[in-house]
Design an enzyme around this catalytic site. Structure first.
Site, mmCIF file in Angstrom:
data_model
loop_
_atom_site.group_PDB
_atom_site.id
_atom_site.type_symbol
_atom_site.label_atom_id
_atom_site.label_comp_id
_atom_site.label_asym_id
_atom_site.label_seq_id
_atom_site.Cartn_x
_atom_site.Cartn_y
_atom_site.Cartn_z
ATOM 1 N N GLU A 91 -11.663 -4.643 -2.865
ATOM 2 C CA GLU A 91 -10.867 -3.384 -3.276
ATOM 3 C C GLU A 91 -10.754 -3.675 -4.968
ATOM 4 O OE1 GLU A 91 -7.285 -3.456 -0.779
ATOM 5 O OE2 GLU A 91 -8.306 -4.835 0.473
ATOM 6 N N HIS A 151 0.829 -1.163 -0.317
ATOM 7 C CA HIS A 151 0.160 0.096 -0.025
ATOM 8 C C HIS A 151 0.769 1.261 0.118
ATOM 9 C CE1 HIS A 151 -3.387 -2.441 0.269
ATOM 10 N NE2 HIS A 151 -3.762 -2.588 1.500
ATOM 11 N N HIS A 194 -9.789 1.465 0.787
ATOM 12 C CA HIS A 194 -9.785 0.271 1.714
ATOM 13 C C HIS A 194 -10.608 0.284 2.725
ATOM 14 C CE1 HIS A 194 -7.231 -2.717 4.092
ATOM 15 N NE2 HIS A 194 -6.429 -3.021 3.031
#
Length: 383
Positions: free
Chosen positions: A341, A127, A201
């Site tokens: 996601e 991420h 997220h």
């Protein structure tokens, strides 16, 4: 799979109108240790849906949605104060980037040059690194009222931030409409070649984040024939394996918990449940397409997710470890929520067979995600 009947919720009742559309409300949510103010914008569509977005991480803090009786509940995990978001960052509701998901070994090569990134997930980058977009203060650039209230946030990531090349200018626009759909539109431009993969997220529990119920009895559909298995560090092996005959087959509505503990499948063991990418399309598409549908038989809430991205990461909160207390005063535990996601496939920069994550000057990256809510008229018999 193009004409999925579940796209049309013919058995769903209209959610009652409970209020007139309200103008967005802009308030101060908190203050960072360096004195910068973090604002929150509340969007309400007048039909019982309310979304609250804060500028820290461009994150979705609350999302209130009515059940079959018209009673709203907050269905996303999160905190009530900024201090907890800073002290216990669990990526609840955040925008993740510059590259969402994992990059193998913390490096990738672009135009013959190898770039080295922070390894913040074992040997890999997750991420965006140690301080990705979820740990940055975004600027609220526009707030609109009317029938489709919205808020737009902007972040400029300088060349070299977290090891990524190019100055990347990113916007995230949240729009709430009268059909009970919340759409998040991500766009990005760059001044030199780079890689980009953005997504939201949020952790969803359609029963309500304060309900005390897990998501294991909720019903999931993913219109994908294949998924990408992972190694022991959660990096895709490069294969695209058919879901048929495996615990990863959600082509028909399936109770999430029905196969989540099937230890005969090494992928379930490696992910501690579901923590994988499904191949919905081969590449990004011009228009959004369905990527998932979730149904809660108890509350009647139904969520349909669409995006223009080729993959969808489905994660059942396997690493939520009872170390944080959420908005309703409950300790969050494993399987208390799930993440859906839409994004490029994990590790695409190192796996050419997965396509490309490249963004060049003059081009615009886009990920449009729509979460559409409704409510079933009667309890559904679980499959």
């Amino acid at each position: 799979m193009r004409g999925l009947s579940w796209l049309v919720l013919c058995a769903c009742a209209a959610i009652p109108v409970v209020a007139q559309a309200a103008e967005p409300v802009r308030t101060v949510f908190g203050t960072l240790p360096d004195g910068r103010t973090v604002e929150e914008v509340t969007l309400t569509n007048g039909k019982g849906v309310t979304a609250r977005v804060i500028a820290w991480g461009a994150l979705l803090r609350t999302l209130e949605v009515p059940d079959r009786a018209g009673k709203p509940a907050d269905i996303v995990l999160g905190y009530n104060d900024l201090a907890t978001y800073l002290d216990k960052p669990k990526r609840f509701g955040v925008t993740v980037g510059r590259y969402a998901n994992r990059i193998r070994g913390g490096h990738f090569t672009l135009d013959g040059r190898t770039y080295t990134l922070a390894t913040n997930d074992g040997p890999n980058t997750l991420h965006g690194g140690n301080a990705g977009f979820d740990k940055r203060l975004w600027t609220i650039t526009e707030v609109k009222g009317g029938a489709t209230p919205s808020v737009t946030l902007r972040y400029v990531s300088p060349d070299g931030e977290e090891g990524f090349p190019g100055t990347l200018t990113v916007t995230a626009t949240y729009v709430l409409d009268a059909t009970n759909a919340l759409t998040i539109s991500y766009q990005a431009t760059t001044d030199k070649p780079t890689i980009v993969n953005l997504t939201n997220h949020s952790f969803f529990n359609l029963a309500g984040e304060g309900s005390g119920r897990s998501v294991l009895d909720q019903i999931l559909t993913i219109p994908a024939e294949r998924y990408t298995p992972v190694d022991a560090t959660q990096i895709p092996t490069g294969e695209q394996v058919p879901v048929a005959g495996t615990p990863f087959d959600f082509r028909k509505p399936t109770v999430i918990g029905s196969r989540i503990r099937d230890g005969r499948d090494i992928q379930i063991v490696r992910g501690r449940g579901y923590h994988h990418n499904w191949v919905v399309t081969e590449a990004p598409t011009a228009e959004p397409h369905p990527v998932a549908k979730i149904e809660d038989p108890h509350s009647g809430r139904v969520l349909e997710v669409a995006s223009n991205q080729p993959g969808v990461q489905f994660y059942t909160g396997n690493f939520i470890d009872a170390t944080v207390v959420g908005k309703s005063g409950l300790v969050y535990r494993q399987s208390d929520a799930l993440a859906i996601e839409p994004e490029l496939f994990p590790d695409t920069p190192n796996q050419p067979a997965f396509g490309s994550a490249r963004l060049d000057p003059g081009a615009t990256y886009r990920n449009v995600i729509t979460y559409r809510f409704s409510a079933s008229s009667a309890p559904r018999t679980q499959p």
